[in-house]
Write a protein that holds these residues in place. Structure first.
Motif, short mmCIF file in Angstrom:
data_model
loop_
_atom_site.label_atom_id
_atom_site.label_comp_id
_atom_site.label_asym_id
_atom_site.label_seq_id
_atom_site.Cartn_x
_atom_site.Cartn_y
_atom_site.Cartn_z
N ALA A 180 21.03 -0.49 110.45
CA ALA A 180 21.15 -0.54 111.80
C ALA A 180 22.52 -0.54 112.51
O ALA A 180 22.72 0.47 113.43
CB ALA A 180 20.47 -2.01 112.49
N ALA A 181 23.50 -1.16 111.91
CA ALA A 181 24.80 -1.09 112.19
C ALA A 181 25.48 0.56 112.18
O ALA A 181 26.18 1.21 113.11
CB ALA A 181 25.90 -1.92 111.62
N LEU A 182 24.93 1.16 111.11
CA LEU A 182 25.37 2.62 110.83
C LEU A 182 24.72 3.65 112.02
O LEU A 182 25.38 4.35 112.45
CB LEU A 182 24.98 2.81 109.36
N ALA A 183 23.58 3.06 112.04
CA ALA A 183 22.86 4.08 112.98
C ALA A 183 23.14 3.99 114.54
O ALA A 183 22.91 4.86 115.20
CB ALA A 183 21.42 3.66 112.88
N ASP A 184 23.68 2.63 114.80
CA ASP A 184 24.06 2.52 116.21
C ASP A 184 25.58 2.78 116.31
O ASP A 184 26.22 2.86 117.50
CB ASP A 184 23.87 0.93 116.78
N TRP A 185 26.42 3.21 115.20
CA TRP A 185 27.71 3.59 115.45
C TRP A 185 28.20 4.71 116.29
O TRP A 185 27.29 5.66 116.23
CB TRP A 185 28.04 3.77 113.86
N ARG A 186 29.24 4.59 117.06
CA ARG A 186 29.44 5.94 117.85
C ARG A 186 31.04 5.99 117.34
O ARG A 186 31.65 5.07 117.14
CB ARG A 186 29.47 5.25 119.39
N PRO A 187 31.62 7.12 117.74
CA PRO A 187 32.96 7.54 117.67
C PRO A 187 33.77 6.57 118.40
O PRO A 187 33.53 6.49 119.75
CB PRO A 187 33.00 8.95 118.17
#
Length: 347
Positions: free
Chosen positions: A108-115
């Motif tokens: 979930a953290a990877l999916a929600d990650w932003r630049p």
């Protein structure tokens, strides 16, 4: 890479080494997994240093989260990835000893990650190929997974470590370090490189086999080695004086004969090698460096295969005699054996 061109990545070998040295800031996270905890720790340190620099932790740009804490507070990793600190610069969030149970939270953290978010670095033990945590990173379009195997460091890794330590190797010293890397644990090898750097501090000359030999820890039984070298060199004149320095007792004699067997087996293998004694001794475990290798190679050439086989036969007889129910005086037997071997150089 740019964000639009990223995809799932499993890295190994040289690709993994290059990535750990220069990680892609556009990737949200990296999973390091493998059976050897020390190797994982060394690769994790290299990766974190490459991401945030050696001062990043002191500047509070590294956040550590225990895998157990994620179960109690699943939002902790996402909050840490998005948080801003007092110091400018890249940031990293480290989750150590993760397992398949943490996979949903980390995915979930990877999916929600932003630049602009911190980079997620996750370490784990030996994971199954179809396990949830590996699938989470290997299947994410913005992450990478690196399996750390129990392989010795290759030449590229050794050269990178030497460059980081400010050392310029020669071809011979690189070969010596490759051999040493096969006989040391990764942590011990890393410490050895640090010792080399301290030893060479202020010395701009290229690293040599002699430098490696000078830093290598002294071998156990150095006193016995001195006696054995005198015998292998044919120095009968010095043997009696050197024998008087050896402590008395049958255990000392037994240890000396065992050391003689080890030494002369190495000489025999070197004498039989098709590519010569020097190359054979470099392949030995542990490898032999510098002046020590030169001396042993000279001993192997000087005695030759046939004489070395005679010496090994005498050593086996002496070992059996010392282990018998009625052993002879140990040091007397050992001294006579050394003199017999030394006399081989005159035949």
């Amino acid at each position: 890479h740019r964000c639009g061109g990223l995809g799932p990545v499993k890295l190994s070998g040289r690709e993994a080494a290059r990535y750990l040295a220069r990680p892609d800031a556009a990737r949200a996270g990296v999973l390091l997994h493998g059976a050897d905890a020390m190797r994982i720790a060394l690769k994790r340190k290299a990766l974190v240093d490459a991401l945030i620099g050696p001062d990043g932790a002191a500047e509070m740009r590294l956040t550590r989260i225990g895998a157990a804490d994620l179960r109690r507070d699943p939002a902790a990793v996402q909050d840490a990835l998005r948080a801003t600190g007092f110091f400018s610069g890249s940031r990293a969030v480290l989750v150590e000893e993760a397992g398949d149970g943490t996979a949903p939270v980390l995915a979930a953290a990877l999916a929600d990650w932003r630049p602009g978010d911190a980079t997620l670095v996750v370490t784990a033990g030996d994971l199954k190929a179809l396990g949830a945590l590996r699938k989470a990173f290997e299947g994410a379009r913005n992450a990478a997974a690196i399996a750390i195997y129990d392989d010795p460091p290759d030449r590229d890794e050794i050269e990178a470590a030497l460059t980081k330590a400010g050392l310029a190797p020669t071809g011979e010293s690189l070969s010596d370090l490759e051999a040493l890397g096969r006989s040391l644990d990764p942590g011990d090898f890393a410490q050895f490189i640090e010792k080399l750097a301290l030893y060479k501090h202020g010395d701009s000359a290229p690293l040599t086999s002699e430098d490696i030999d000078a830093v290598a820890p002294p071998a156990a039984g150095a006193q016995a080695d001195a006696l054995i070298d005198l015998a292998a060199d044919g120095r009968t004149d010095a043997l009696a004086a050197e024998m008087r320095r050896v402590a008395g007792g049958s255990s000392a004699a037994t240890g000396l004969v065992i050391a003689m067997g080890r030494h002369f087996r190495a000489l025999h293998a070197a004498a039989c090698a098709s590519d010569g004694p020097d190359a054979a001794l470099a392949r030995a475990r542990p490898p032999v460096f510098g002046p020590r290798r030169t001396r042993m190679a000279s001993q192997a050439r000087g005695l030759g295969r046939d004489q070395l086989e005679r010496a090994l036969g005498w050593i086996i007889e002496a070992d059996l005699a010392l282990r018998s129910s009625r052993p002879p005086p140990g040091l007397v037997l050992a001294e006579r054996l050394l003199v017999r071997i030394a006399m081989l150089k005159r035949n």
